[in-house]
Design an enzyme around this catalytic site. Sequence first.
Site, PDB file in Angstrom:
ATOM      1  CE  LYS A   2      -1.898   2.583   3.125  1.00  0.00           C
ATOM      2  NZ  LYS A   2      -1.744   3.899   2.461  1.00  0.00           N
ATOM      3  CB  CYS A  22      13.166   8.740   8.121  1.00  0.00           C
ATOM      4  SG  CYS A  22      14.051   7.856   6.835  1.00  0.00           S
ATOM      5  CD  GLU A  80      13.938   0.593   8.073  1.00  0.00           C
ATOM      6  OE1 GLU A  80      14.451   1.527   8.738  1.00  0.00           O
ATOM      7  OE2 GLU A  80      14.587  -0.384   7.667  1.00  0.00           O
ATOM      8  CD  GLU A 114      10.474  12.180  11.842  1.00  0.00           C
ATOM      9  OE1 GLU A 114       9.349  11.705  12.071  1.00  0.00           O
ATOM     10  OE2 GLU A 114      11.341  11.600  11.172  1.00  0.00           O
TER      11      GLU A 114
HETATM   12  P1  NAD Z   1       2.444   7.690   8.547  1.00  0.00           P
HETATM   13  O1  NAD Z   1       2.849   6.741   9.607  1.00  0.00           O
HETATM   14  O2  NAD Z   1       1.342   8.617   8.811  1.00  0.00           O
HETATM   15  O3  NAD Z   1       2.019   6.892   7.250  1.00  0.00           O
HETATM   16  C1  NAD Z   1       2.840   5.926   6.648  1.00  0.00           C
HETATM   17  C2  NAD Z   1       1.976   4.946   5.894  1.00  0.00           C
HETATM   18  O4  NAD Z   1       1.173   4.231   6.820  1.00  0.00           O
HETATM   19  C3  NAD Z   1       1.013   5.583   4.906  1.00  0.00           C
HETATM   20  O5  NAD Z   1       0.917   4.741   3.779  1.00  0.00           O
HETATM   21  C4  NAD Z   1      -0.306   5.576   5.668  1.00  0.00           C
HETATM   22  O6  NAD Z   1      -1.429   5.552   4.845  1.00  0.00           O
HETATM   23  C5  NAD Z   1      -0.196   4.300   6.467  1.00  0.00           C
HETATM   24  N1  NAD Z   1      -0.963   4.255   7.705  1.00  0.00           N
HETATM   25  C6  NAD Z   1      -1.450   5.291   8.445  1.00  0.00           C
HETATM   26  N2  NAD Z   1      -2.081   4.830   9.532  1.00  0.00           N
HETATM   27  C7  NAD Z   1      -1.987   3.474   9.491  1.00  0.00           C
HETATM   28  C8  NAD Z   1      -2.425   2.442  10.359  1.00  0.00           C
HETATM   29  N3  NAD Z   1      -3.089   2.692  11.481  1.00  0.00           N
HETATM   30  N4  NAD Z   1      -2.145   1.161  10.019  1.00  0.00           N
HETATM   31  C9  NAD Z   1      -1.459   0.878   8.905  1.00  0.00           C
HETATM   32  N5  NAD Z   1      -1.016   1.821   8.047  1.00  0.00           N
HETATM   33  C10 NAD Z   1      -1.289   3.100   8.338  1.00  0.00           C
HETATM   34  O7  NAD Z   1       3.765   8.426   8.141  1.00  0.00           O
HETATM   35  P2  NAD Z   1       3.954   9.506   7.011  1.00  0.00           P
HETATM   36  O8  NAD Z   1       3.534  10.807   7.554  1.00  0.00           O
HETATM   37  O9  NAD Z   1       3.383   9.046   5.734  1.00  0.00           O
HETATM   38  O10 NAD Z   1       5.526   9.446   6.800  1.00  0.00           O
HETATM   39  C11 NAD Z   1       6.383  10.229   7.539  1.00  0.00           C
HETATM   40  C12 NAD Z   1       7.036   9.384   8.605  1.00  0.00           C
HETATM   41  O11 NAD Z   1       7.700   8.270   8.051  1.00  0.00           O
HETATM   42  C13 NAD Z   1       8.106  10.150   9.341  1.00  0.00           C
HETATM   43  O12 NAD Z   1       7.978   9.956  10.725  1.00  0.00           O
HETATM   44  C14 NAD Z   1       9.399   9.540   8.836  1.00  0.00           C
HETATM   45  O13 NAD Z   1      10.466   9.651   9.696  1.00  0.00           O
HETATM   46  C15 NAD Z   1       9.015   8.145   8.573  1.00  0.00           C
HETATM   47  N6  NAD Z   1       9.916   7.538   7.606  1.00  0.00           N
HETATM   48  C16 NAD Z   1      10.815   6.632   8.038  1.00  0.00           C
HETATM   49  C17 NAD Z   1      11.706   6.054   7.147  1.00  0.00           C
HETATM   50  C18 NAD Z   1      12.711   5.036   7.612  1.00  0.00           C
HETATM   51  O14 NAD Z   1      13.264   4.343   6.787  1.00  0.00           O
HETATM   52  N7  NAD Z   1      12.960   4.914   8.894  1.00  0.00           N
HETATM   53  C19 NAD Z   1      11.661   6.402   5.806  1.00  0.00           C
HETATM   54  C20 NAD Z   1      10.735   7.355   5.391  1.00  0.00           C
HETATM   55  C21 NAD Z   1       9.859   7.899   6.313  1.00  0.00           C
END
Ligand code: NAD
Length: 492
Positions: A197, A305, A271, A402
Amino acid sequence: MAQKKSPAPARELLFGNLWEFDPAPESASPNIDSRYDLFINGETVAPRSGKYFASTSPRNGEKLAEIAEASPADVDAAYKAASLAFPKWSRLPGAERGKYLFRIARLLQDRSREFAVAETLDGGKPIRESRDFDLPMAAAHFFYHAGWADKLEYLAPGRKASPLGVVGQVIPWNFPLLMLAWKIAPALACGNTVVLKPAETTSITAMKFVSILSAAGLPPGVVNIVTGAAETGSVVVGHPGAAKIAFTGSTAIGKEIQRAIAGTGKRLTLELGGKAANIVFEDAPIDQAVEGIVNGIFFNQGHVCCAGSRLLVQESVTDAVLRRLKLRVQQLRVGDPLDKNTDLGAINSPQQLRKIQALVKCGLHEGADMYQPEVSLPKTGWYFPPTIFSNVSMSHQVAREEIFGPILSVLTFRTAEEALEKANNTRFGLSAGVWTEKGSRILKMSGALKAGVVWANTYNKFDPSSPFGGYKESGFGREGGKHGLLEYLQLT
Ligand code: NAD
Ligand code: MN
């Protein structure tokens, strides 16, 4: 004898505002369809809900396409397809699976300009980055894992490595296609099948990728892509057909997922977020360090991230570093992400912009000094200028949370011990940077920093062979390299 004059202040060549650059928009066509359905069992199918949501461009707020919202029944169909495809796919000789991955990698290279424009339009990152980083890295991940597909037995000599089954994968919006590659390439190389997804604001390149899978002749059901927001994500994560969940996203959602699947026996890699320290010692080459600081925090508007969002600079050089940093930031070009001269593009979504604005307000309220260069931002779309907070202390929100935007918090230190103490005093542990002439200090710091990746005299360098992942609330498990492959295999 003439009196000795104090040396004249160094003169700076500042190109930033001296003249206007002509617009230099990338002109390749992104070939974006007006509507994207789900990709299940090798076919595009309409969502059973009949619902679609808009994907807009943060560049100007314009609607780009309609994206299907997958319901639980659609996710179920995707898992069924992946499960049916698994026996044959997992039993293919590794060299055969590798051929599909090589094909995917080459097709991505062939169409990289088109994909780069689509990525920039949908997500807001500068075309220079999607062209020179996201696309080449995504292809590199497929090439790298293609090479491993027939060599898995060398990963753990003397043991048998088998695929896990169907893996459910959920990715964020900051590197949409690249995160897809990080997830799909190792899963397929190891013989697993996939339900993925994408993030709701950036689904377009994932849906364009479907045409690459079809052109590569990938058997139906090996990769299924379901679009939607949090609700769809939680169905993907909670589905009983998943042998493993791989999630990249925020720490808050990562924790929710860990709770949701506790006790199910599913394997899990997370991650999550970060608040990296980029540490500059007094003996560091200042000009190079400044380039590394800028790259560390302003790459992809800070939607990274592993962004170097906390600059720790040794007290003796703080003034010199800050002075040069501010000069450098004045030269950054903020604006239309589709323009080839742009350094900082658009903020991914209005929600993310509001989060950044709130945390910046908080930084001012807590008494940090804010610096922003004079920039004129586009009138439409979502933008935020590069921002530097100095006089920040460890207790400030801007030093702890963050922000995921172009905001740098500057803290100072006197000794290496103090730098370590401050760098590690965070709930995160994804990455760090160390800038110094001294090799022994690099080794000492990188051993003691609680971070999954430590860059020395550079920042944000990636390679598919190098494992990436976190400590503490930045998650667990690794992506890339041998470590990343082992996350998709069962050893017996
Ligand atoms: P998010 O957690 O809001 O969303 C990430 C994904 O999860 C999206 O596809 C979203 O639709 C889905 N999602 C949301 N709620 C969910 C749930 N309850 N169950 C399952 N899936 C769900 O994060 P974001 O705002 O899209 O991304 C930013 C975050 O991602 C930042 O905190 C960043 O640090 C992190 N990030 C980490 C890495 C890494 O490799 N460590 C890489 C990129 C981004
Ligand atoms: Mn979008």
